[in-house]
Design a protein around this motif. Structure first.
Motif: not given
Ligand code: MG
Ligand code: ADP
Length: 376
Positions: A128-131, A152-154, A157-159, A227-229
């Protein structure tokens, strides 16, 4: 006969001060977008507006906002917008102005930067990092802070999807203007690839992508950058630490013991990179069922365990910032591109995320908590 300077034109200009460019988030009168204004005896106004680029995706919105603002000025009956595009010289002047106002190269690494930078990390994917990232960002923006997000989760990516962003960033030559959703300036590699195309890049390219986001994207003077790693402690996490030495980690974990072990390793990244751990966020925590019973699908207590162990390991207090319960509303909101913290603030996950955001907001901006270089 029409005039170009008169009390009514001054009134229009004052009204136009209230029109904010949707991408730059600055009044259009301050960034050279308003040219000549004329008003005839009947009160018909004509306002010259200069777009930054020909293909400005926001042109119809700008025309609408300018027209609405101009007719609010006393003495104006109708308003028309005369659209132009900035000359290369005007555009160069604008870029200069933006740079001077905090748009310099990787402004967040400057010693005088007041932006709080948080890198959201986890030991593994799917926790749930991106959430958490997008919800904290939207909640912070709603609380009045100026917020930016770098996805930054290249590879994963889900943002853009989670924030419902389909707009492409506008380019001002090498400067990239990030799309804004829920008041949050957001950039993701997903905005540069077609559809769901995979990004098959290796280390140096990944580093370059993150670097370019920090150098070329115009965030302006923001209070918080999140930053979403990607999961784990790979190349990108290290690049972020190098490019943003003052960034602090927010470690996301599920309550499971096994996940806690892995989260701890992510936290231990901070020993290697000398980043501070701002806190731990437990996600997918115990959920209260309609009958009042509590479902602990992924166990409980993992967040506190990680916080305690990291505190011990790092020799500095790492707080548990909160536990976000499992909530189908969160997943649904993510699928709909409307983060639960702002679309359903009273829901269990929404309110938990909002209180974590409030705690982060209370830390404010500034240099506090940052290790100052020792002078000899
Ligand atoms: Mg994610
Ligand atoms: N608290 C929660 N309750 C229910 N579903 C959640 C919760 N947190 C995350 N999810 C769902 O779990 C999946 C993974 O979440 P995501 O934020 O993409 O994780 P990560 O970025 O760590 O890989 C998504 O489908 C998301 O909607």
């Amino acid at each position: 006969m029409s005039e170009t300077s008169s009390p009514v034109i001054d009134r229009i200009r004052r009204r136009l001060d209230e029109v904010i460019d949707p991408e730059l988030r600055l009044p259009i009168t301050q960034i050279g977008m308003v040219g000549d204004i004329s008003v005839d005896e009947g009160g018909a106004a004509e306002v010259q507006v200069k777009l930054t680029i020909e293909a400005c995706p926001m042109r119809s919105r700008i025309v609408q906002d300018v027209t609405a603002a101009a007719v609010r000025a006393e003495g104006v009956t109708t308003a028309e917008v005369d659209l132009h595009v900035m000359s290369p010289e005007e555009r160069a002047a604008l870029k200069e102005q933006l740079r001077a106002g905090g748009g310099k190269t990787n402004p967040f690494s400057q010693p005088d930067s007041l932006t709080k930078v948080y890198a959201v990390a986890s030991g593994k994917g799917g926790v749930g990092k991106s959430s958490v990232t997008v919800n904290l960002a939207c909640a912070l923006a709603e609380q009045g802070l100026k917020v930016g997000v770098v996805d930054a989760d290249v590879h994963g990516f889900s943002v853009p999807g989670l924030m419902g962003i389909t707009a492409k960033p506008t380019r001002l030559d090498e400067m990239i203007l990030p799309p804004v959703a829920y008041g949050v300036k957001t950039i993701s590699i997903g905005m540069f690839v077609d559809g769901n195309q995979a990004v098959a890049w290796r280390g140096p390219m990944l580093h370059r992508a993150v670097e370019q986001f920090l150098n070329d994207v115009y965030f302006g003077d923001i209070d918080v950058l999140l930053l979403d790693l990607p999961p784990g402690t790979g190349d990108i996490a290290i690049s972020v630490a190098q490019l943003l030495p003052d960034s602090e980690l927010l470690v996301v974990t599920t309550p499971q013991a096994a996940a806690a072990d892995i989260a701890e390793r992510a936290g231990a990244l901070s020993t290697q990179t000398e980043q501070k751990v701002a806190g731990v966020i437990e996600n997918m925590g115990p959920m209260t069922m309609p009958d009042g019973s509590v479902l602990e699908l992924f166990g409980s207590g993992g967040g506190q365990v990680v916080a305690d162990r990291l505190s011990k390991q790092l020799g500095a207090e790492v707080p548990l910032l909160g536990s976000v319960p499992l909530d189908t509303g969160l997943r649904q909101a993510g699928d709909d591109g409307a983060p639960v913290a702002v679309s359903s603030p009273g829901s269990p996950a929404g309110s938990a995320l909002r209180s974590i955001a409030a705690e982060l907001a209370a830390r404010g901006r500034g240099l506090s908590g940052r290790s100052l270089p020792l002078s000899v």
